[in-house]
Design an enzyme around this catalytic site. Structure first.
Site, short mmCIF file in Angstrom:
data_model
loop_
_atom_site.label_atom_id
_atom_site.label_comp_id
_atom_site.label_asym_id
_atom_site.label_seq_id
_atom_site.Cartn_x
_atom_site.Cartn_y
_atom_site.Cartn_z
N GLY A 67 0.67 -1.04 -0.53
CA GLY A 67 -0.28 0.26 -0.07
C GLY A 67 1.11 0.99 -0.01
N GLY A 116 0.38 -4.74 0.81
CA GLY A 116 -0.74 -4.16 0.36
C GLY A 116 -0.91 -5.11 -1.33
N GLU A 139 6.38 -5.05 7.04
CA GLU A 139 6.24 -4.50 7.54
C GLU A 139 6.36 -4.00 9.09
OE1 GLU A 139 2.53 -5.91 4.83
OE2 GLU A 139 3.92 -6.62 6.57
N ASP A 147 -0.49 -6.62 7.56
CA ASP A 147 -1.76 -6.78 8.30
C ASP A 147 -2.58 -7.06 6.83
OD1 ASP A 147 -0.81 -4.44 5.64
OD2 ASP A 147 -2.12 -3.21 6.75
#
Length: 353
Positions: A67, A116, A139, A147
Site C-alpha cells: 500500500g 498490500g 511491515e 496487515d
C-alpha cells in the site's frame, strides 16, 4: 480505462482483466486505485458477459510492493488521520471482496509482491506465482505489522513459518512461497499470454490453470524449516529471541540463518515485532473479516504512536536506515500494552459484510 491513476480495466472475451500500472512506485496501491478496483469488481459481479476475472501487473519488476504507506504517513503527520483511516477501511473491504468473489478470480504474480500486494492476491481463489516472485510481509521494518489479512493467512501456514515471516519480514522466492501454500500454482511467465487468451476464450479457469501449471523446484529453504519450527514455536517474543541466540552460537548454515533472523528482528520496530507475534497467536480464532477488524484497530492506534511515522521517514523518505524507535528495545515493550491494542474496541469499528 483508468491507467492515469495507476490501474486499468479491460474486457477481453469473457474475461475481465485488472492491470496494475504505476511503475515509478512499483505499483504501490494508493486510494484512487483501491476505489477504482472495488467499483469495477462490484460492477463485474452483475455483468453476465464477464465470467471470470484476472489481476496482473503491467511490469515485470514488481507485481505490487504494498500500500501507499508514504501517503498514509503524510496524512497522519499533517493532521488528516481520518483520511488515512478511510484508506485502510477501503483497502481491507477490497481484500475481503476478492476473498469472497463469486466468479473465478486469478492473480498472476511475478516480481516483488509485498504487503498490500499480498492483500489483493493472497485471499483469492487462484494465485499463480511466476519464476521471479519475491514475496515478503516486511511491515515490521517501518513500524507497522503484516496487515491486509496477514493475521488470518500467516498463522495457517505450515508449522511456524508464518510467525517467522511476520516477525522478520523475510523475503522468500517462488519455490518456498508455493511450498508454503501462499500460491496455488506455478506457471512460467512465458505461458501467461496463452493462459490469458484461453481464459478470454471461455476455457474453465481451474482446467486452464491445471493444464499449464508446472511443478516448482524444491524449496530453497527446505533444510531450515524444521529449525524455524523449533525456534518460532516459543511462547513469547523473549523465548524466540533466546532460541535464536542459542542456535546462532553454532558455526553451520542454520546458525548463520539464526543470526540473520535475530539481526533483522532487532532492526525492526520493537513494538511492531510484538504486535506481529500476537497476531500469529490470535489469528486462528477469527475468520478473515474478524482479522481485518482487528487489524483496523491496530492501524488506528499506531497512527497515534511514533514508530510508523519514524519508520517511513527512515526507510522510505530520508532513507538513512536509522529509525529511532520508541521504545528502542524489544525488552522495553509491555506485552500487556500490546494486547490492549487488539482487545479495546474502537468507537467506529470496521464493519465488513
Amino acid at each position: 480505462m483508468t491507467a492515469e491513476i495507476g490501474i486499468s480495466f479491460e474486457r477481453r472475451g469473457v474475461l475481465g482483466i485488472v492491470t496494475l500500472d504505476r511503475p515509478r512506485a512499483l505499483n504501490a496501491v494508493d486510494h484512487p486505485m483501491v476505489r477504482a478496483m472495488d467499483a469495477t469488481l462490484r460492477a463485474w459481479i452483475d455483468d453476465p458477459a464477464i465470467t471470470h476475472v484476472l489481476l496482473r501487473s503491467a511490469h515485470a519488476r514488481a507485481f505490487c510492493v504494498g500500500g501507499d504507506v508514504r501517503a498514509m504517513a503524510e496524512l497522519g503527520r499533517t493532521g488528516r488521520k481520518e483520511e488515512a483511516r478511510q484508506y485502510w477501511r477501503d483497502e481491507y473491504a477490497l481484500d475481503l471482496l476478492i476473498a469472497c468473489y463469486p466468479k473465478p478470480f486469478v492473480s498472476l504474480v511475478d516480481g516483488l509482491c509485498f504487503g498490500g500486494g499480498f492483500g489483493l492476491t493472497g485471499h483469492g481463489r487462484y494465485r499463480v506465482a511466476g519464476e521471479n516472485l519475491g514475496f515478503a510481509m516486511p511491515e515490521v521494518a517501518i513500524g507497522l505489522f503484516p496487515d491486509v489479512g496477514g493475521t488470518h493467512v500467516l498463522p495457517r501456514l505450515p508449522g511456524w513459518s508464518g510467525t517467522w515471516l511476520a516477525m522478520t519480514g523475510a523475503r522468500i522466492g517462488m519455490s518456498d512461497a508455493v511450498a508454503l501454500g501462499l500460491y496455488t500454482h506455478h506457471i512460467p511467465t512465458d505461458c501467461w499470454p496463452g493462459l490469458v487468451d484461453a481464459l478470454a476464450g471461455g476455457e474453465d479457469m481451474q482446467a486452464a490453470l491445471t493444464r499449464v501449471a508446472v511443478r516448482p523446484p524444491a524449496p530453497d529453504l527446505a533444510a531450515v524449516y524444521p529449525h524455524i519450527d523449533r525456534i518460532f514455536a516459543g511462547g513469547s517474543v523473549e523465548a524466540i529471541v533466546i532460541a535464536l541466540e542459542k542456535v546462532g552460537e553454532g558455526e553451520d548454515q542454520v546458525a548463520a540463518f539464526a543470526r540473520l533472523q535475530l539481526e533483522t528482528i532487532r532492526r525492526a520496530s520493537p513494538t511492531s515485532v510484538h504486535i506481529a507475534f500476537q497476531q500469529m497467536q490470535r489469528g486462528l480464532r477469527f475468520d478473515l473479516a474478524g482479522c481485518l477488524t482487528l487489524e483496523f484497530r491496530l492501524v488506528t492506534r499506531l497512527l497515534d504512536q511514533p514508530d510508523f511515522f519514524e519508520g517511513v521517514r527512515a526507510l522510505l523518505v530520508d532513507k538513512d536506515q536509522s529509525p529511532g524507535w520508541q521504545p528502542a528495545r524489544l525488552e522495553d515493550v509491555d506485552p500487556a500494552a500490546v494486547a490492549a491494542l487488539f482487545d479495546t474496541p474502537l468507537d467506529d469499528e470496521l464493519l465488513l459484510a
